[in-house]
Design a protein around this motif. Structure first.
Motif, PDB file in Angstrom:
ATOM      1  N   THR A 152       0.840  -1.198   0.000  1.00  7.32           N
ATOM      2  CA  THR A 152       0.000   0.000   0.000  1.00  7.32           C
ATOM      3  C   THR A 152       0.873   1.246   0.000  1.00  7.32           C
ATOM      4  O   THR A 152       0.623   2.190  -0.763  1.00  7.32           O
ATOM      5  CB  THR A 152      -0.918  -0.002   1.239  1.00  7.32           C
ATOM      6  N   VAL A 153       1.924   1.239   0.824  1.00  2.29           N
ATOM      7  CA  VAL A 153       2.839   2.380   0.889  1.00  2.29           C
ATOM      8  C   VAL A 153       3.633   2.460  -0.416  1.00  2.29           C
ATOM      9  O   VAL A 153       4.330   1.525  -0.789  1.00  2.29           O
ATOM     10  CB  VAL A 153       3.789   2.249   2.086  1.00  2.29           C
ATOM     11  N   GLY A 154       3.494   3.576  -1.122  1.00  2.29           N
ATOM     12  CA  GLY A 154       4.226   3.781  -2.361  1.00  2.29           C
ATOM     13  C   GLY A 154       3.454   3.418  -3.607  1.00  2.29           C
ATOM     14  O   GLY A 154       3.775   3.890  -4.695  1.00  2.29           O
ATOM     15  N   PHE A 155       2.431   2.566  -3.474  1.00  5.62           N
ATOM     16  CA  PHE A 155       1.691   2.125  -4.658  1.00  5.62           C
ATOM     17  C   PHE A 155       0.202   2.460  -4.587  1.00  5.62           C
ATOM     18  O   PHE A 155      -0.533   2.156  -5.510  1.00  5.62           O
ATOM     19  CB  PHE A 155       1.862   0.618  -4.867  1.00  5.62           C
ATOM     20  N   ALA A 156      -0.255   3.045  -3.492  1.00  7.88           N
ATOM     21  CA  ALA A 156      -1.657   3.446  -3.394  1.00  7.88           C
ATOM     22  C   ALA A 156      -1.892   4.682  -4.259  1.00  7.88           C
ATOM     23  O   ALA A 156      -1.235   5.712  -4.085  1.00  7.88           O
ATOM     24  CB  ALA A 156      -2.026   3.732  -1.949  1.00  7.88           C
ATOM     25  N   GLY A 157      -2.836   4.572  -5.192  1.00 10.45           N
ATOM     26  CA  GLY A 157      -3.104   5.668  -6.123  1.00 10.45           C
ATOM     27  C   GLY A 157      -4.312   6.486  -5.752  1.00 10.45           C
ATOM     28  O   GLY A 157      -4.972   7.052  -6.624  1.00 10.45           O
ATOM     29  N   GLY A 158      -4.645   6.549  -4.464  1.00 10.91           N
ATOM     30  CA  GLY A 158      -5.792   7.322  -4.021  1.00 10.91           C
ATOM     31  C   GLY A 158      -6.926   6.427  -3.561  1.00 10.91           C
ATOM     32  O   GLY A 158      -6.831   5.199  -3.576  1.00 10.91           O
ATOM     33  N   ASN A 159      -8.005   7.058  -3.145  1.00  6.46           N
ATOM     34  CA  ASN A 159      -9.147   6.352  -2.602  1.00  6.46           C
ATOM     35  C   ASN A 159     -10.419   6.806  -3.313  1.00  6.46           C
ATOM     36  O   ASN A 159     -10.584   7.989  -3.612  1.00  6.46           O
ATOM     37  CB  ASN A 159      -9.274   6.623  -1.089  1.00  6.46           C
ATOM     38  N   VAL A 160     -11.305   5.862  -3.588  1.00  4.50           N
ATOM     39  CA  VAL A 160     -12.534   6.187  -4.324  1.00  4.50           C
ATOM     40  C   VAL A 160     -13.427   7.151  -3.560  1.00  4.50           C
ATOM     41  O   VAL A 160     -14.329   7.759  -4.149  1.00  4.50           O
ATOM     42  CB  VAL A 160     -13.320   4.907  -4.669  1.00  4.50           C
ATOM     43  N   ARG A 161     -13.199   7.304  -2.264  1.00  2.00           N
ATOM     44  CA  ARG A 161     -13.981   8.264  -1.496  1.00  2.00           C
ATOM     45  C   ARG A 161     -13.506   9.699  -1.745  1.00  2.00           C
ATOM     46  O   ARG A 161     -14.223  10.657  -1.449  1.00  2.00           O
ATOM     47  CB  ARG A 161     -13.883   7.950  -0.004  1.00  2.00           C
ATOM     48  N   ASP A 162     -12.286   9.828  -2.282  1.00  3.25           N
ATOM     49  CA  ASP A 162     -11.710  11.158  -2.480  1.00  3.25           C
ATOM     50  C   ASP A 162     -11.753  11.626  -3.928  1.00  3.25           C
ATOM     51  O   ASP A 162     -11.682  12.826  -4.198  1.00  3.25           O
ATOM     52  CB  ASP A 162     -10.248  11.165  -2.010  1.00  3.25           C
ATOM     53  N   ALA A 163     -11.841  10.691  -4.864  1.00  3.94           N
ATOM     54  CA  ALA A 163     -11.876  11.044  -6.287  1.00  3.94           C
ATOM     55  C   ALA A 163     -12.557   9.918  -7.047  1.00  3.94           C
ATOM     56  O   ALA A 163     -12.607   8.770  -6.570  1.00  3.94           O
ATOM     57  CB  ALA A 163     -10.462  11.270  -6.818  1.00  3.94           C
ATOM     58  N   GLY A 164     -13.051  10.209  -8.219  1.00  3.63           N
ATOM     59  CA  GLY A 164     -13.688   9.194  -9.028  1.00  3.63           C
ATOM     60  C   GLY A 164     -12.696   8.137  -9.475  1.00  3.63           C
ATOM     61  O   GLY A 164     -11.516   8.422  -9.696  1.00  3.63           O
TER      62      GLY A 164
ATOM     63  N   ALA B  62      -6.731   7.239 -14.457  1.00  3.18           N
ATOM     64  CA  ALA B  62      -6.106   8.017 -15.535  1.00  3.18           C
ATOM     65  C   ALA B  62      -4.976   8.903 -15.048  1.00  3.18           C
ATOM     66  O   ALA B  62      -4.023   9.169 -15.797  1.00  3.18           O
ATOM     67  CB  ALA B  62      -7.169   8.879 -16.223  1.00  3.18           C
ATOM     68  N   ARG B  63      -5.037   9.377 -13.786  1.00  6.44           N
ATOM     69  CA  ARG B  63      -4.133  10.450 -13.384  1.00  6.44           C
ATOM     70  C   ARG B  63      -3.210  10.133 -12.213  1.00  6.44           C
ATOM     71  O   ARG B  63      -2.273  10.898 -11.961  1.00  6.44           O
ATOM     72  CB  ARG B  63      -4.948  11.709 -13.041  1.00  6.44           C
ATOM     73  N   SER B  64      -3.420   9.060 -11.497  1.00  6.55           N
ATOM     74  CA  SER B  64      -2.587   8.795 -10.316  1.00  6.55           C
ATOM     75  C   SER B  64      -1.217   8.252 -10.735  1.00  6.55           C
ATOM     76  O   SER B  64      -1.135   7.155 -11.300  1.00  6.55           O
ATOM     77  CB  SER B  64      -3.273   7.789  -9.391  1.00  6.55           C
TER      78      SER B  64
END
Length: 481
Positions: A284-296, A302-304
């Motif tokens: 998770t550390v270093g490879f998490a590209g965000g959370n669906v609760r914060d962005a679509g 497409a952008r992470s």
């Protein structure tokens, strides 16, 4: 046989379509596996609600996902798991599940099948003594085999997933007999990776040099399985190239070969709290590209930048043996998860059959040695040194210690670039190793490729002629006299 929904086209590659999504819907688990990278057991904090899960399913449908595999923890410990199955199938996405099956009783299975579940993979890591020891629950092997029989009887796809560690190889032939008798039609194997609980129990890890025995054994099992109606497939951390590559990627079709890590390109992982990764197994550390609760979800995909390393990686991101390898531009360092979990940096993967054979030809082998424990959290990694030594285990030639500081995934500091289709390789007609189309002489065996191709084609025609003649002889023998 109908083509798999996971079959990848050039359009999928160029468009970076998340064809297959593996979704951890809960971290709750009813077993205590020594090799569990996610350290599953208790429910993850802040797991998505049913309504939030449905939003994710809608977003995946819009992105073009064709299969979702539900995993845990243990999938059936989430109360609404059959409702999620139903929602996935309502969008015409194939839905499967992976389970340890300790408590997948008849009622739970029947409810999932009624909801539309199309296949279940049961994790079985050896014969009963080894499996129960690794899973930490006496009797778990018997329950897994029983569940496999009931899955087959329910009329859905029944498969088995097996992790290969230091003690697994001896069990595999008899395990094949067990799972075939229980109804499995597909068997996927993968190497145990140094993550989470497996770092705590590093004695269960297969040493890289053991691939010299493991790979031929898997090839023999592949052919045995084909004769018995069982398709043996390997996970993305088994390979790469070497004499059996055509079995692993193309299932016998020599036109298909490994073409680099698919994480963030063709696959997506989702953690139970809505965290998105390019692969479900990655840290998770270093490879998490965000959370669906914060962005679509579409925006994250497409952008992470944390998801894009697989789209950007090239030879400049590789190091050690992999950087100078003949296959570097196509392979791109093999499985990101395997290498990063060992060294905190992808791009140098000692679990490579081509590499192991190359080093053995030089009288050398590699071994991994733990230097630092993993933190007590999900998907945590430790640190390992890589030891290069003589085949007989003599004094080390080189010891490469872990990186002194944390290293970011390759590509994080670069701008996203369009995905390109990897180069296609062809097998040499003499040694069957893969070579670039531009070659005229095989760099592996030194034979002229044009002459080798002609000789190979002639041999294929000869063997086909012998087979045809045998068939005609059998037909004549069956005719009444």
């Amino acid at each position: 046989m109908a083509p798999s929904v996971r079959a990848v086209s050039d359009a999928d590659r160029l468009g970076c379509v998340p064809v297959h999504v593996v979704w951890e819907i809960t971290l709750a688990c009813d077993q205590k596996c020594r090799h569990c990278g996610s350290r599953a057991g208790r429910t993850r904090a802040g797991e998505l609600s049913t309504a939030e899960c449905v939003e994710v399913i809608d977003a995946l449908a819009r992105l073009g996902t064709r299969e979702i595999t539900l995993i845990g923890g243990e999938v059936y410990l989430r109360r609404d798991w059959t409702e999620l199955v139903r929602e996935i199938r309502a969008r015409d996405i194939r839905c499967t599940a992976q389970t340890g099956a300790r408590n997948l009783g008849p009622e739970r299975l029947a409810a999932a099948v009624a909801a539309g579940l199309q296949g279940v993979g049961v994790s079985i890591d050896g014969l009963a003594p080894l499996h129960d020891e690794l899973r930490g629950v006496p009797g778990s092997h018997a329950r897994a085999i029983d569940a496999l029989r009931r899955i087959k009887a329910a009329g859905i796809d029944a498969s088995v997933n097996t992790q290969i560690g230091a003690r697994t190889l001896a069990d595999l032939p008899a395990l094949m007999d067990e799972i075939v008798d229980a109804g499995a039609t597909h068997w996927q194997t993968q190497l145990t990776v140094a993550m989470g609980n497996a770092v705590d129990h590093d004695e269960i890890l297969l040493q890289p040099h053991a691939l010299r025995e493991v790979m031929p054994a898997l090839a023999r099992l592949f052919h045995r399985g084909m004769q018995r109606g069982l398709l043996l497939a390997v996970g993305n951390n088994i390979g790469y190239f070497g004499p059996y590559e055509h079995l692993w990627r193309g299932l016998g079709d020599e036109r298909t070969h490994w073409s680099g890590c698919g994480a963030g390109r063709l696959t997506m992982g989702i953690e139970a709290d809505g965290t998105i990764k390019g692969c479900p197994s990655l840290a998770t550390v270093g490879f998490a590209g965000g959370n669906v609760r914060d962005a679509g979800l579409a925006e994250l995909w497409a952008r992470s930048p944390e998801l894009h390393f697989g789209r950007l990686r090239d030879r400049d991101d590789l190091w050690g043996f992999c950087r100078g390898c003949y296959y570097a531009d196509v392979c791109r360092g093999g499985c990101t998860w395997t290498a990063h979990s060992l060294f905190g940096r992808a791009g140098n993967n000692p679990y490579c059959h081509h590499r192991v054979l190359t080093l053995a030809g030089q009288g050398l082998r590699e071994r991994v040695v733990k230097r630092k424990e993993a933190p007590d959290r999900s998907f945590a990694i430790g640190e390992f040194a890589l030891v290069l030594e003589p085949l007989d285990g003599g004094p080390p030639v080189e010891v490469r210690e872990p990186a002194p500081t944390p290293l970011i995934p390759p590509g994080r500091l670069r701008r996203p670039a369009p995905e390109v289709s990897p180069a296609r390789l062809e097998p040499c007609g003499s040694c069957r190793e893969y070579v670039y189309a531009s070659e005229s002489v095989c760099p592996h065996c030194g034979v002229g490729l044009a002459a080798a191709a002609q000789a190979h084609d002639a041999d294929v025609r000869r063997r086909r002629g012998v087979i045809d003649e045998l068939r005609r002889a059998l037909e004549r023998a069956r005719r009444p006299t």
